[in-house]
Structures are given as C-alpha cells and as structure tokens.
Scaffold this active site. Structure first.
Site, PDB file in Angstrom:
ATOM      1  CG  HIS A   1      -0.208   0.111   2.535  1.00 45.21           C
ATOM      2  ND1 HIS A   1       0.099   1.323   3.126  1.00 45.21           N
ATOM      3  CD2 HIS A   1       0.269  -0.838   3.361  1.00 45.21           C
ATOM      4  CE1 HIS A   1       0.723   1.111   4.275  1.00 45.21           C
ATOM      5  NE2 HIS A   1       0.845  -0.195   4.437  1.00 45.21           N
ATOM      6  CG  ASP A   2      -0.616   4.294   1.072  1.00 45.14           C
ATOM      7  OD1 ASP A   2      -1.380   5.073   0.493  1.00 45.14           O
ATOM      8  OD2 ASP A   2      -0.979   3.536   1.998  1.00 45.14           O
TER       9      ASP A   2
ATOM     10  N   GLY B   1       4.956  -1.184   2.739  1.00 42.77           N
ATOM     11  CA  GLY B   1       4.146   0.011   2.580  1.00 42.77           C
ATOM     12  C   GLY B   1       4.925   1.313   2.614  1.00 42.77           C
TER      13      GLY B   1
END
Length: 270
Positions: free
Chosen positions: A122-123, A140
């Site tokens: 994520h991200d 992440g």
C-alpha cells in the site's frame, strides 16, 4: 478493435480503451480504467479503483488493486494508478493505498517492468523505467525513484527510499535508504560503489560518472560524518543535477542511508 473473451468477467462499469485484449477467465471489476492497446492475459485480476495507462500488459495470475494488507485499512476508497507501457508479470500483486498514510494511492510510473511474484504494498511509489526483479517485496510507503533496479528476492522495509539510477543486489534486506546512482548489496546491506554500467548505458558521460564517484568517496571514505561530508561536497563540487540529487536525497532521508562496508575500497571506474 477491443477483444474480450466470452469467458472473461468484465464489469459493465469498467472503462475499457480501444484495441484492448482481455483473455479467458480474467476478472475486471467496476471502477477500473484500462487504457488503449493493453493486454490483460487469462486469469489476471483487476479489482476496483485501478487506473491503467496505455500499452500495458498484465500477465496470468497477477492481482492489481486488492485491498491493502494493513490493519489500519477501514474499507475506505483508495487507489492504484499505473502509467503507460508497464509490464506486470505472472502472480505479481499491487495493493491499493490507505487513508491512514495520508496518500491513499499506490503509484507505478511508465515504462516499468514488474517481474513475476513481486509484491508492491500500500501507498508505495515506483517511478519510471524501474525494474523490480522476481520475488521482490516492497513494504508500505516505500519510494522507488526513476531508473532504479531491485534485484530478485530483495525485501524492502516500509518507509524506505531507493534513489534514482540505483541498483540493489538480489537477495538483500533493505532497511536503510539507497542513495542515487549507487550499487548496494551484501548482508547486512552496504554501499558497494556506483552504478557505472547502468549510468553509461543511460548516456552519462565520463565526467559526470567521475563526479558521482568522487562525491561518494567524500561521503563514505574521508572520515567525515554525513552532515560534514555533505557540506564538503556542496563547497567542493560545482552545482550539477547529479550533485544536487545526491545532497537533497541524503538530507531528506528519514531512515538514513546505507553505510559503507568496512572492507570497501575506493576502486576505479575503468
């Protein structure tokens, strides 16, 4: 002409560009945008809130846009954005962003190759012209700058950053930032020189390569702490894109950069 296999599942709310091929048993959910000339191979999965640019390929077993593997995720709408001419090979996974990060989007730049079984959490932000070799996992909120190469089986700690034109050796654990133009590897990870071959291939001339090497010799081998070394570099080298990239990267590093191995020598650039 767009060709969609009758055995594929394509949500009617997905936006499919021109001249797209979607193979048997591929799954494309709602709120997906796929640009022109893409190929989505059999058994590939694209979940909601994914935008894919033009001329991309998504190979069998790849999963793009699954919810993040993050306990802070609360079901909010977040995104994956992929540039043009990106290749996502077999069984690679790219997760959506999270609200908690303050970003809410995972981004892949253009002309990037994501090999089989790579995981992008994520991200994360992966730049243009990058190569992530098979079995790489980036945790992440990792940033990978343009033209970086990450060798197979490498594990990258969350919040890390890998600089432009850097190369990370395969099977490495990355727990510090990798400075621009460098080669890093070994266990524990350390600075191993500059990416001479990669820089030459990308058109850097001998003077620029020599300057990069001399800057890192100043940083790593002259006995200065990082702050003093950067001041010496700033005072002793004329302003250039390469000099400024190195200084700005290191000064903005939150995790700190990798250290030199005690056995490292300055070496040559022949």
């Amino acid at each position: 002409m767009t060709k969609i296999s009758p055995l594929a599942t394509v949500n009617p709310k997905a936006k499919i560009g021109d001249n797209v091929e979607i193979g048997p048993y591929a799954f494309i959910d709602e709120n997906v945008v796929i640009g022109d000339n893409c190929k989505i191979y059999p058994h590939a999965v694209i979940f909601p809130y994914v935008t894919i640019g033009k001329d991309c390929e998504v190979f069998p077993g790849a999963v793009v846009g699954a919810i993040p593997q993050d306990l802070k995720f609360e079901g909010e709408v977040t995104y994956v954005e992929i540039g043009d001419r990106v290749t996502i090979r077999e069984c690679a996974t790219i997760n959506r962003g999270t609200k908690a990060s303050g970003k809410g989007v995972t981004k892949i730049g253009s002309d990037t190759l994501i090999m089989s079984y790579v995981h992008i959490a994520h991200d994360c932000r992966v730049g243009d012209h990058c190569i992530l070799v098979s079995y790489v996992g980036i945790a992440g909120e990792t940033d990978v700058d343009n033209w970086a190469i990450i060798g197979g089986g490498t594990k990258v700690h969350q919040f890390s950053r890998i600089g432009t034109h850097a190369m990370v050796g395969g099977g490495t654990g990355v727990n510090k930032d990798i400075p621009p133009y460098s080669i890093c590897g070994r266990q524990p990870i350390c600075y191993a020189g500059i990416n001479i071959v990669g820089l030459r291939r990308r058109g850097f001339d001998s003077d620029a390569i020599r300057t990069i090497k001399d800057i890192y010799d100043m940083i790593y081998f002259q006995g200065y702490n990082i702050s003093d070394a950067l001041s010496k570099v700033e005072a002793g080298f004329p302003e250039s894109t390469e000099r400024d990239n190195i200084i700005n990267f290191i000064r903005s590093s939150k995790r700190g950069i990798v250290r030199a191995n005690d056995s490292n020598e300055k070496g040559s650039i022949e």
